[in-house]
Design a protein around this motif. Structure first.
Motif, mmCIF file in Angstrom:
data_model
loop_
_atom_site.group_PDB
_atom_site.id
_atom_site.type_symbol
_atom_site.label_atom_id
_atom_site.label_comp_id
_atom_site.label_asym_id
_atom_site.label_seq_id
_atom_site.Cartn_x
_atom_site.Cartn_y
_atom_site.Cartn_z
ATOM 1 N N ARG A 1 12.830 -0.685 7.559
ATOM 2 C CA ARG A 1 13.672 -1.194 8.649
ATOM 3 C C ARG A 1 13.010 -2.379 9.340
ATOM 4 O O ARG A 1 13.670 -3.358 9.681
ATOM 5 C CB ARG A 1 13.948 -0.071 9.661
ATOM 6 N N LEU A 2 11.700 -2.293 9.553
ATOM 7 C CA LEU A 2 11.003 -3.383 10.216
ATOM 8 C C LEU A 2 11.019 -4.651 9.364
ATOM 9 O O LEU A 2 11.196 -5.762 9.885
ATOM 10 C CB LEU A 2 9.557 -2.969 10.520
ATOM 11 N N GLN A 3 10.854 -4.486 8.047
ATOM 12 C CA GLN A 3 10.898 -5.658 7.177
ATOM 13 C C GLN A 3 12.272 -6.315 7.204
ATOM 14 O O GLN A 3 12.384 -7.547 7.248
ATOM 15 C CB GLN A 3 10.547 -5.239 5.744
ATOM 16 N N ARG A 4 13.314 -5.503 7.208
ATOM 17 C CA ARG A 4 14.673 -6.072 7.280
ATOM 18 C C ARG A 4 14.897 -6.751 8.630
ATOM 19 O O ARG A 4 15.501 -7.817 8.725
ATOM 20 C CB ARG A 4 15.714 -4.980 7.045
ATOM 21 N N LEU A 5 14.402 -6.138 9.707
ATOM 22 C CA LEU A 5 14.570 -6.731 11.023
ATOM 23 C C LEU A 5 13.889 -8.092 11.095
ATOM 24 O O LEU A 5 14.459 -9.064 11.613
ATOM 25 C CB LEU A 5 13.996 -5.788 12.093
ATOM 26 N N HIS B 1 0.828 -1.212 0.000
ATOM 27 C CA HIS B 1 0.000 0.000 0.000
ATOM 28 C C HIS B 1 0.861 1.261 0.000
ATOM 29 O O HIS B 1 0.499 2.267 -0.648
ATOM 30 C CB HIS B 1 -0.942 -0.007 1.200
ATOM 31 N N ILE B 2 1.979 1.224 0.711
ATOM 32 C CA ILE B 2 2.857 2.396 0.728
ATOM 33 C C ILE B 2 3.441 2.635 -0.656
ATOM 34 O O ILE B 2 3.491 3.783 -1.144
ATOM 35 C CB ILE B 2 3.966 2.219 1.784
ATOM 36 N N ASP B 3 3.886 1.537 -1.314
ATOM 37 C CA ASP B 3 4.430 1.688 -2.667
ATOM 38 C C ASP B 3 3.353 2.195 -3.628
ATOM 39 O O ASP B 3 3.624 3.044 -4.515
ATOM 40 C CB ASP B 3 4.985 0.345 -3.157
ATOM 41 N N LEU B 4 2.115 1.667 -3.467
ATOM 42 C CA LEU B 4 1.014 2.126 -4.324
ATOM 43 C C LEU B 4 0.716 3.603 -4.080
ATOM 44 O O LEU B 4 0.466 4.378 -5.022
ATOM 45 C CB LEU B 4 -0.226 1.276 -4.055
ATOM 46 N N LEU B 5 0.773 4.003 -2.799
ATOM 47 C CA LEU B 5 0.515 5.391 -2.458
ATOM 48 C C LEU B 5 1.586 6.308 -3.057
ATOM 49 O O LEU B 5 1.285 7.397 -3.556
ATOM 50 C CB LEU B 5 0.465 5.542 -0.937
ATOM 51 N N LYS B 6 2.817 5.847 -3.057
ATOM 52 C CA LYS B 6 3.914 6.653 -3.579
ATOM 53 C C LYS B 6 3.791 6.851 -5.089
ATOM 54 O O LYS B 6 4.182 7.907 -5.619
ATOM 55 C CB LYS B 6 5.255 5.995 -3.249
ATOM 56 N N THR B 7 3.266 5.848 -5.783
ATOM 57 C CA THR B 7 3.177 5.942 -7.248
ATOM 58 C C THR B 7 1.901 6.617 -7.742
ATOM 59 O O THR B 7 1.857 7.153 -8.853
ATOM 60 C CB THR B 7 3.263 4.537 -7.872
ATOM 61 N N SER B 8 0.835 6.550 -6.917
ATOM 62 C CA SER B 8 -0.453 7.067 -7.380
ATOM 63 C C SER B 8 -0.812 8.423 -6.806
ATOM 64 O O SER B 8 -1.685 9.120 -7.349
ATOM 65 C CB SER B 8 -1.578 6.075 -7.053
ATOM 66 N N VAL B 9 -0.209 8.807 -5.721
ATOM 67 C CA VAL B 9 -0.548 10.074 -5.068
ATOM 68 C C VAL B 9 0.721 10.904 -4.928
ATOM 69 O O VAL B 9 1.737 10.419 -4.419
ATOM 70 C CB VAL B 9 -1.200 9.851 -3.686
ATOM 71 N N ALA C 1 2.797 16.132 5.568
ATOM 72 C CA ALA C 1 2.228 14.894 5.033
ATOM 73 C C ALA C 1 3.263 14.107 4.264
ATOM 74 O O ALA C 1 3.375 12.878 4.411
ATOM 75 C CB ALA C 1 1.028 15.234 4.141
ATOM 76 N N ARG C 2 4.050 14.776 3.439
ATOM 77 C CA ARG C 2 5.088 14.069 2.694
ATOM 78 C C ARG C 2 6.168 13.520 3.631
ATOM 79 O O ARG C 2 6.656 12.398 3.433
ATOM 80 C CB ARG C 2 5.718 15.012 1.663
ATOM 81 N N GLN C 3 6.509 14.298 4.651
ATOM 82 C CA GLN C 3 7.521 13.826 5.608
ATOM 83 C C GLN C 3 7.013 12.614 6.374
ATOM 84 O O GLN C 3 7.758 11.658 6.620
ATOM 85 C CB GLN C 3 7.898 14.949 6.580
ATOM 86 N N SER C 4 5.724 12.621 6.751
ATOM 87 C CA SER C 4 5.150 11.470 7.460
ATOM 88 C C SER C 4 5.161 10.225 6.583
ATOM 89 O O SER C 4 5.468 9.123 7.035
ATOM 90 C CB SER C 4 3.716 11.793 7.906
ATOM 91 N N ALA C 5 4.814 10.401 5.309
ATOM 92 C CA ALA C 5 4.834 9.251 4.393
ATOM 93 C C ALA C 5 6.249 8.707 4.245
ATOM 94 O O ALA C 5 6.468 7.480 4.207
ATOM 95 C CB ALA C 5 4.255 9.672 3.033
ATOM 96 N N ALA C 6 7.230 9.602 4.173
ATOM 97 C CA ALA C 6 8.630 9.152 4.063
ATOM 98 C C ALA C 6 9.071 8.418 5.323
ATOM 99 O O ALA C 6 9.782 7.400 5.261
ATOM 100 C CB ALA C 6 9.532 10.357 3.783
ATOM 101 N N ASP C 7 8.668 8.938 6.487
ATOM 102 C CA ASP C 7 9.024 8.266 7.748
ATOM 103 C C ASP C 7 8.382 6.876 7.831
ATOM 104 O O ASP C 7 9.008 5.916 8.293
ATOM 105 C CB ASP C 7 8.579 9.120 8.931
ATOM 106 N N ILE C 8 7.100 6.780 7.381
ATOM 107 C CA ILE C 8 6.429 5.472 7.402
ATOM 108 C C ILE C 8 7.143 4.506 6.457
ATOM 109 O O ILE C 8 7.361 3.329 6.782
ATOM 110 C CB ILE C 8 4.949 5.632 7.007
ATOM 111 N N ASP C 9 7.526 4.984 5.288
ATOM 112 C CA ASP C 9 8.235 4.139 4.327
ATOM 113 C C ASP C 9 9.549 3.638 4.914
ATOM 114 O O ASP C 9 9.892 2.442 4.829
ATOM 115 C CB ASP C 9 8.477 4.946 3.044
#
Length: 468
Positions: A289-293, A261-269, A276-284
């Motif tokens: 990091r969580l996925q790598r962990l 969903h984050i990748d979709l949000l980045k490409t479509s919006v 708002a952009r900073q929050s999206a970047a922080d979530i990404d």
């Protein structure tokens, strides 16, 4: 529960055996001193009594007078190296027949013919021993008393020599006890030393029970308790591993959905600049990091869970092909980070007994770690060479390296150097490497790069996997 203060077994044995042995030596010394005194007294009294008897046997009655003829041997048998003085007297009805008139009488003279009594006295300021013998002479109404006395220098000298020899013997026995007891304790503790070496030779997570084949009976209960503790530790560690693997696996699915969903949000919006952009970047960044962990936690659980099955899964493997494949998988990341990734093999192929997927994951983690900490424009080199007892795989980079004092600590889980806190990471990379190395019987060593700054990681894989 109260704890007993730790102490040395040798000291405890010395106290436990030394004090009773010292008390026993004291009792033996007292008993020996009494025995020696009785022996010295008995031997010398028999000689003194024989001298009195020799004189008494010459007593006779001539012309109504008691006569005697003292043979030279009667007093000669009392001669000794100490040159004791010898005195004698012969009396009848308290009248002196011959001898020393001032020689003291025994306080309790013998009352029967042939009887002998012994007493101590003082004569001319010297202690003496007196032997008094009663003799019945025919036609003489009263008993004739023969007294022979000698000074005590010879007795005392003999007593001192024997007591000195006894004391030296007891001191030698106690000294021998003190010297031999530590040796005996160390010899008796050899089975424990063998068990210690056996445990030190094990891998870190080997919780198999200790063998009882050559354990002395006195230690079997202790080893049984240790085996019970090992079994409980094994259950606890297995539970933690299962929890880590299950939790990581269960979290991967929702995390993957979130990433999608984050990748979709980045490409479509297209978000305007601002919060708002900073929050999206922080979530990404956080989800990355969580996925790598989670990926690393699963890798760590898989590596630790593979130790028990490592021996059965080992197969003949071309380690050159495994290292080349691991390097090729990391090539896109190196290219994206503007890092030159090189592979070099001194031999075209090298067969060893190992688990190919774990060995590949081990090398891949090291290459990934090297790319992560090498700045743009740097280089990472993977090389393979043959050694006498196995293969040497080296991963080098020209990054910041690791200070020698920090190298023993970087294999600890979640351990990161202070300087690396600004870089993304979880501190599990080298912990996974260590777990994978132990699973396949390999060793990992960190050194400085030969040319310039950087880190050199050496992985040694033996031809046959370790059975320790």
């Amino acid at each position: 529960m109260a704890l007993v203060r730790a102490t040395s077994l040798t000291r405890r044995m010395l106290l436990g055996l030394g004090l009773p042995m010292s008390a026993l030596a004291l009792l033996l010394g007292l008993g020996g001193a009494l025995t020696i005194n009785n022996i010295v007294e008995g031997v010398n009294d028999r000689i003194l009594g024989a001298s009195a008897r020799a004189i008494a046997e010459t007593l006779a009655l001539e012309d109504n007078e008691v006569t005697l003829d003292i043979p030279p041997s009667a007093l000669g048998m009392l001669e000794n190296d100490a040159r004791d003085n010898v005195y004698y007297s012969v009396r009848a009805d308290n009248d002196l027949i011959t001898g020393y008139p001032d020689l003291p009488h025994v306080k309790h003279p013998p009352a029967d013919d042939g009887a002998i009594v012994y007493e101590y006295a003082h004569f001319r300021e010297f202690p003496i021993r007196i032997a008094a013998m009663a003799r019945q002479v025919p036609r003489v109404k009263s008993l004739v008393i023969v007294e022979v006395a000698e000074t005590l220098e010879a007795r005392q000298a003999l007593r001192d020599r024997m007591l000195g020899a006894l004391a030296i013997l007891e001191l030698l026995l106690l000294a021998l006890l003190v010297l031999l007891l530590p040796i005996a304790v160390h010899w008796g503790l050899r089975p424990l030393e063998a068990i210690r070496r056996h445990m030190e030779g094990r891998r870190k997570a080997d919780f198999d029970p200790l063998p009882l084949d050559h354990v002395p009976n006195e230690l079997r209960s202790l080893i049984a308790a240790v085996n019970s503790l090992l079994a409980r530790l094994d259950n606890a560690v297995q539970g933690i591993r299962r929890f880590t693997a299950d939790a990581s696996h269960q979290m991967r699915t929702p995390l993957t959905i979130l990433r999608t969903h984050i990748d979709l949000l980045k490409t479509s919006v297209v978000l305007p600049p601002g919060p708002a952009r900073q929050s999206a970047a922080d979530i990404d960044a956080a989800t990355t990091r969580l996925q790598r962990l989670l990926t690393q936690l699963l890798a760590l659980a898989r590596a630790e869970g593979s130790r028990e099955a490592a021996m059965s899964r080992a197969r003949s493997t071309d380690i050159v092909a495994v290292a080349r494949s691991a390097a090729e998988e990391q090539a896109p990341r190196a290219l994206k980070s503007s890092i030159e990734l090189q592979f070099d093999a001194a031999v075209p192929a090298l067969k060893i007994m190992t688990i190919s997927d774990l060995a590949g994951e081990l090398i891949g983690n090291l290459v990934d770690n090297a790319i992560r900490y090498t700045p743009a424009g740097g280089e990472v080199t993977v090389s393979v060479a043959a050694e006498a007892d196995g293969a040497l795989v080296v991963v080098e980079d020209n990054g910041p390296g690791i200070p020698p004092e920090d190298r023993p600590l970087v294999f600890t889980r979640f351990r990161r150097l202070d300087r690396d806190q600004r870089h993304p990471g979880s501190g599990l990379g080298l912990a996974i490497v260590q777990a994978l190395a132990e699973a396949i019987g390999a060793s990992v060593a960190l050194t400085d790069r030969a040319a310039g700054h950087g880190l050199r990681v050496e992985i040694r894989l033996p031809f046959a996997p370790s059975r320790s």
